[in-house]
Design a protein around this motif. Structure first.
Motif, short mmCIF file in Angstrom:
data_model
loop_
_atom_site.label_atom_id
_atom_site.label_comp_id
_atom_site.label_asym_id
_atom_site.label_seq_id
_atom_site.Cartn_x
_atom_site.Cartn_y
_atom_site.Cartn_z
N LEU A 80 -56.36 36.90 141.34
CA LEU A 80 -57.03 36.95 140.03
C LEU A 80 -56.29 36.16 138.96
O LEU A 80 -56.53 36.36 137.77
CB LEU A 80 -57.21 38.41 139.61
N GLU A 81 -55.45 35.25 139.39
CA GLU A 81 -54.68 34.44 138.44
C GLU A 81 -55.63 33.68 137.52
O GLU A 81 -56.58 33.04 137.97
CB GLU A 81 -53.80 33.44 139.19
N GLY A 82 -55.42 33.77 136.25
CA GLY A 82 -56.24 33.08 135.28
C GLY A 82 -57.46 33.86 134.81
O GLY A 82 -58.13 33.45 133.88
N PHE A 83 -57.75 35.00 135.46
CA PHE A 83 -58.96 35.74 135.09
C PHE A 83 -58.82 36.39 133.72
O PHE A 83 -59.81 36.49 132.99
CB PHE A 83 -59.32 36.77 136.16
N ASP A 84 -57.61 36.82 133.37
CA ASP A 84 -57.40 37.39 132.03
C ASP A 84 -57.77 36.36 130.96
O ASP A 84 -58.42 36.69 129.96
CB ASP A 84 -55.96 37.85 131.83
N GLN A 85 -57.36 35.13 131.17
CA GLN A 85 -57.67 34.06 130.22
C GLN A 85 -59.18 33.84 130.15
O GLN A 85 -59.74 33.68 129.07
CB GLN A 85 -56.96 32.78 130.63
N PHE A 86 -59.84 33.85 131.29
CA PHE A 86 -61.29 33.70 131.32
C PHE A 86 -61.96 34.82 130.52
O PHE A 86 -62.88 34.57 129.74
CB PHE A 86 -61.79 33.71 132.77
N LEU A 87 -61.49 36.06 130.70
CA LEU A 87 -62.07 37.19 129.97
C LEU A 87 -61.94 37.00 128.46
O LEU A 87 -62.87 37.31 127.71
CB LEU A 87 -61.41 38.50 130.40
N GLU A 88 -60.80 36.50 128.03
CA GLU A 88 -60.60 36.24 126.60
C GLU A 88 -61.54 35.14 126.10
O GLU A 88 -62.08 35.24 125.01
CB GLU A 88 -59.14 35.85 126.32
N GLN A 89 -61.73 34.12 126.92
CA GLN A 89 -62.58 33.00 126.52
C GLN A 89 -64.04 33.40 126.37
O GLN A 89 -64.76 32.83 125.54
CB GLN A 89 -62.46 31.85 127.51
N VAL A 90 -64.52 34.35 127.16
CA VAL A 90 -65.94 34.71 127.11
C VAL A 90 -66.23 35.89 126.18
O VAL A 90 -67.40 36.21 125.96
CB VAL A 90 -66.52 34.99 128.53
N LYS A 91 -65.20 36.50 125.62
CA LYS A 91 -65.42 37.62 124.69
C LYS A 91 -66.42 37.33 123.58
O LYS A 91 -67.25 38.17 123.26
CB LYS A 91 -64.09 38.07 124.07
N PRO A 92 -66.39 36.15 122.98
CA PRO A 92 -67.32 35.88 121.88
C PRO A 92 -68.79 35.74 122.31
O PRO A 92 -69.67 35.60 121.47
CB PRO A 92 -66.83 34.56 121.29
N ARG A 130 -56.30 45.60 145.17
CA ARG A 130 -55.89 44.93 143.93
C ARG A 130 -57.10 44.55 143.09
O ARG A 130 -57.12 44.72 141.87
CB ARG A 130 -55.04 43.70 144.23
N ILE A 131 -58.13 44.03 143.75
CA ILE A 131 -59.34 43.65 143.03
C ILE A 131 -59.99 44.86 142.38
O ILE A 131 -60.38 44.82 141.20
CB ILE A 131 -60.34 42.94 143.97
N LEU A 132 -60.11 45.94 143.11
CA LEU A 132 -60.77 47.14 142.56
C LEU A 132 -59.96 47.77 141.44
O LEU A 132 -60.53 48.28 140.47
CB LEU A 132 -61.08 48.13 143.68
N GLU A 133 -58.65 47.72 141.55
CA GLU A 133 -57.81 48.23 140.46
C GLU A 133 -58.01 47.38 139.21
O GLU A 133 -58.17 47.89 138.11
CB GLU A 133 -56.34 48.24 140.91
N TYR A 134 -58.03 46.08 139.38
CA TYR A 134 -58.20 45.15 138.26
C TYR A 134 -59.56 45.33 137.61
O TYR A 134 -59.68 45.41 136.39
CB TYR A 134 -58.03 43.71 138.76
N THR A 135 -60.61 45.39 138.43
CA THR A 135 -61.96 45.51 137.87
C THR A 135 -62.16 46.86 137.18
O THR A 135 -62.86 46.93 136.17
CB THR A 135 -63.04 45.27 138.93
N ALA A 136 -61.55 47.91 137.70
CA ALA A 136 -61.65 49.22 137.03
C ALA A 136 -60.93 49.18 135.69
O ALA A 136 -61.45 49.67 134.68
CB ALA A 136 -61.06 50.30 137.93
#
Length: 85
Positions: free
Chosen positions: A3-15, A38-44
């Motif tokens: 999930l590397e980079g997914f946090d950044q993606f989430l920030e970018q699409v917030k608006p 790991r995926i299910l922990e992250y998505t939760a």
């Protein structure tokens, strides 16, 4: 890191309220159990949708049953906690 980079993606699409982020692990047979966990922990943690393929073919179900002690793909993702999200 899966999930590397997914946090950044989430920030970018917030608006953009019409963008609905989701994680799409392909299938039970496509990922190791620890990766699913790991995926299910992250998505939760981030309240994200999960999209996956489950029990698409008889062969997939048969192979899954061999690899997971007789459990079907639906039973495996249930055991992992996918339906609780």
């Amino acid at each position: 890191p899966i999930l590397e980079g997914f946090d950044q993606f989430l920030e970018q699409v917030k608006p953009y309220p019409l963008v609905v982020p989701a994680v799409a692990p392909h299938s039970v047979y496509g990922l190791r159990r620890d990766t699913w966990e790991r995926i299910l922990e992250y998505t939760a943690r981030h309240d994200l949708l999960v999209h996956t393929h489950v029990s698409e073919t008889r062969e997939e179900v048969a192979e899954c049953r061999k690899q997971h002690g007789g459990k079907s793909p639906v039973e495996v993702v249930d055991e992992l906690g996918l339906w609780k999200q």
